[in-house]
Design an enzyme around this catalytic site. Structure first.
Site, short mmCIF file in Angstrom:
data_model
loop_
_atom_site.label_atom_id
_atom_site.label_comp_id
_atom_site.label_asym_id
_atom_site.label_seq_id
_atom_site.Cartn_x
_atom_site.Cartn_y
_atom_site.Cartn_z
N ARG A 1 0.98 -1.33 -0.06
CA ARG A 1 -0.01 0.00 0.04
C ARG A 1 0.95 1.27 -0.10
O ARG A 1 1.45 1.42 1.12
CB ARG A 1 -0.96 -0.08 1.37
CG ARG A 1 -1.87 0.96 1.38
CD ARG A 1 -2.87 1.28 2.59
NE ARG A 1 -1.86 1.90 3.36
CZ ARG A 1 -1.78 1.92 4.82
NH1 ARG A 1 -2.29 0.98 5.34
NH2 ARG A 1 -1.00 2.61 5.39
N HIS B 1 -3.73 4.86 4.47
CA HIS B 1 -4.88 3.84 4.63
C HIS B 1 -6.23 4.48 4.02
O HIS B 1 -6.64 3.93 3.32
CB HIS B 1 -5.00 3.35 6.30
CG HIS B 1 -6.51 2.92 6.48
ND1 HIS B 1 -6.53 1.65 6.19
CD2 HIS B 1 -7.53 3.19 7.00
CE1 HIS B 1 -8.04 1.18 6.46
NE2 HIS B 1 -8.42 2.16 6.94
N TYR C 1 4.16 5.20 11.35
CA TYR C 1 4.19 3.67 11.74
C TYR C 1 4.93 2.91 10.66
O TYR C 1 5.38 1.70 10.87
CB TYR C 1 2.98 3.01 11.63
CG TYR C 1 2.16 3.28 10.74
CD1 TYR C 1 2.22 2.28 9.53
CD2 TYR C 1 1.07 4.23 10.95
CE1 TYR C 1 1.35 2.40 8.70
CE2 TYR C 1 0.14 4.31 9.72
CZ TYR C 1 0.16 3.35 8.59
OH TYR C 1 -0.38 3.53 7.65
C1 LIG Z 1 -15.63 -5.28 11.43
C2 LIG Z 1 -14.82 -4.13 11.14
N1 LIG Z 1 -13.93 -3.75 12.30
C3 LIG Z 1 -13.05 -2.42 12.13
C4 LIG Z 1 -13.17 -1.73 11.17
C5 LIG Z 1 -12.26 -0.44 10.99
N2 LIG Z 1 -11.30 -0.58 10.00
C6 LIG Z 1 -11.61 -0.10 8.71
S1 LIG Z 1 -10.36 -0.52 7.64
C7 LIG Z 1 -9.39 -1.49 8.79
C8 LIG Z 1 -8.30 -2.18 8.53
C9 LIG Z 1 -8.57 -3.08 7.21
O1 LIG Z 1 -7.19 -3.58 6.91
P1 LIG Z 1 -7.18 -4.70 5.96
O2 LIG Z 1 -7.86 -5.81 6.14
O3 LIG Z 1 -5.69 -4.98 6.13
O4 LIG Z 1 -7.27 -3.89 4.66
P2 LIG Z 1 -6.52 -2.76 3.93
O5 LIG Z 1 -6.98 -1.69 4.56
O6 LIG Z 1 -5.04 -3.02 4.04
O7 LIG Z 1 -6.78 -2.66 2.46
C10 LIG Z 1 -10.29 -1.21 10.05
C11 LIG Z 1 -9.85 -1.98 11.10
C12 LIG Z 1 -14.31 -1.89 10.14
N3 LIG Z 1 -14.42 -1.23 8.87
N4 LIG Z 1 -14.87 -3.19 10.37
#
Ligand SMILES: Cc1ncc(C[n+]2csc(CCOP(=O)(O)OP(=O)(O)O)c2C)c(N)n1
Length: 360
Positions: free
Chosen positions: A258, A262, A271
């Site tokens: 990425r 985020h 980080y």
């Molecule tokens: C069930 C749930 N828990 C927490 C969140 C908050 N949240 C949004 S994105 C994220 C991280 C996602 O990381 P990843 O699955 O690695 O996807 P990436 O952002 O790397 O595409 C979190 C914890 C959420 N959207 N849904």
């Protein structure tokens, strides 16, 4: 054969193009149609330029937020290209290049990130579910859609994505397990971009690979260089053919990076180290594909410039359209929860009208 020969438990990673764009795996290398290659390339560039400008539009206060796909375009366009147009996409929230490849108007994507519900209205001719934000739910949705094709005996397959962080969620395990048991024609793709917001993949799991989680569910699984469009294309194609011929689901861990934050609210410099960042950036899927295409005489620097200009124009036109359509009548926020507005909602609506100064 690709899955069979690349067991992630033996530490194998499937790659065809190295990070400079050189073919390193002649065995699986076959010519892909030039038009398809150029379509993939153009779509990656389009998504990249949209990402870059979305950040600026957000900073200008013209969008609510945005989750950039920066760096992950390769795995998305290649997996979409390996499918038929009538196959289904069940996306994660970070799937911009896949949406564009599938034909979703960019205007809809902008509307979505502007907080407008019309952005979630998928045109009837596009086989795609709306964007979901709860992490992991899409895996069960995808399994459900896949199961429906078994009942209706349609030969369509479903592709769904999740982040590395998502693989720690219950929904991930439920989805792959049930798809395996039900032989649902689903391709589960993990976008391992190394981070779930600020949580690195190393602090996410003790598993050596994310692909091995699929093996635990009994489904063919592979770890692929996700910034290599050839490896992603051929691995997905094998998975799609397998699913289409009735052999059920597969899982692909696509290793990527990425490049951006985020979302627009994040600052990754807090980080991750500069060194780590430069290492990730050096594997960029667009540069790698460009090098390959130029080397093979499929693209020139001049064509590339033209593609960039056309894509930038599209981004501005589509954002303009979204800007003009981004009007949500206040009433719409209250109207669609129940068939008829409850007393409680009516009260809230009246209150909101006063707050809005009777504008709506
Ligand atoms: C069930 C749930 N828990 C927490 C969140 C908050 N949240 C949004 S994105 C994220 C991280 C996602 O990381 P990843 O699955 O690695 O996807 P990436 O952002 O790397 O595409 C979190 C914890 C959420 N959207 N849904």
């Amino acid at each position: 054969m690709i899955f069979e020969n690349h067991n992630p438990l033996e530490g194998k990673v499937f790659q065809i193009l190295d990070k400079t764009g050189k073919v390193v795996n002649e065995k699986y290398y076959k010519d892909i149609d030039k038009d398809m290659l150029l379509k993939m390339y153009r779509c990656m560039v389009l998504s990249r330029i949209q990402d870059e400008w979305a950040l600026k539009f957000q900073r200008q206060g013209r969008m609510l937020t945005f989750a950039p796909t920066l760096g992950q375009e390769g795995l998305q366009v290649a997996s979409m290209a390996a499918c038929r147009e009538d196959d289904w996409l069940v996306p994660a929230f970070r799937s911009n290049a896949a949406w564009l490849y599938k034909g979703l108007p960019m205007k809809n994507i902008f509307l979505y990130w502007c907080g407008n519900e019309m952005g979630s209205k998928i045109p009837d001719h596009i086989n795609m579910l709306p964007i979901v934000v709860p992490i992991g739910t899409q895996f069960n949705h995808a399994t459900g859609v896949g199961m429906s094709f078994r009942y209706t005996k349609e030969d369509k397959v479903v592709v769904t994505y999740i982040g590395d962080g998502g693989t720690s969620e219950g929904e991930f395990y439920e989805g792959i397990n049930f798809a395996g048991v039900m032989n649902a024609p689903v391709i589960f793709i993990i976008q391992n971009n190394q981070f779930a917001i600020s949580t690195s993949v190393k602090s996410q799991t003790k598993a050596k690979t994310l692909a091995q989680k699929g093996i635990a569910a009994g489904i063919p699984s592979i770890k692929v260089d996700g910034n290599d469009i050839f490896a992603m294309y051929f691995a997905t194609k094998e998975a799609v053919e397998n699913a289409r011929s009735g052999n059920g689901p597969s899982l692909i861990e696509a290793v990527t990076y990425r490049q951006g934050p985020h979302t627009t609210a994040d600052d990754p410099t807090i980080y991750r180290s500069e060194e780590e960042h430069l290492e990730g950036m050096s594997k960029d899927p667009i540069i790698r594909t460009k090098n390959f295409l130029i080397e093979k005489g499929i693209l020139t620097e001049k064509d590339e410039e033209k593609i960039r200009e056309e894509c930038k124009k599209t981004v501005f036109e589509e954002f303009e359209k979204a800007d003009q359509e981004n009007i949500t009548p206040l009433e719409d926020i209250f109207k669609y929860t129940y068939k008829e507005m409850t007393e409680n909602l009516k009260e809230q609506y009246e209150e909101a009208k006063k707050l809005e100064g009777g504008k709506n």
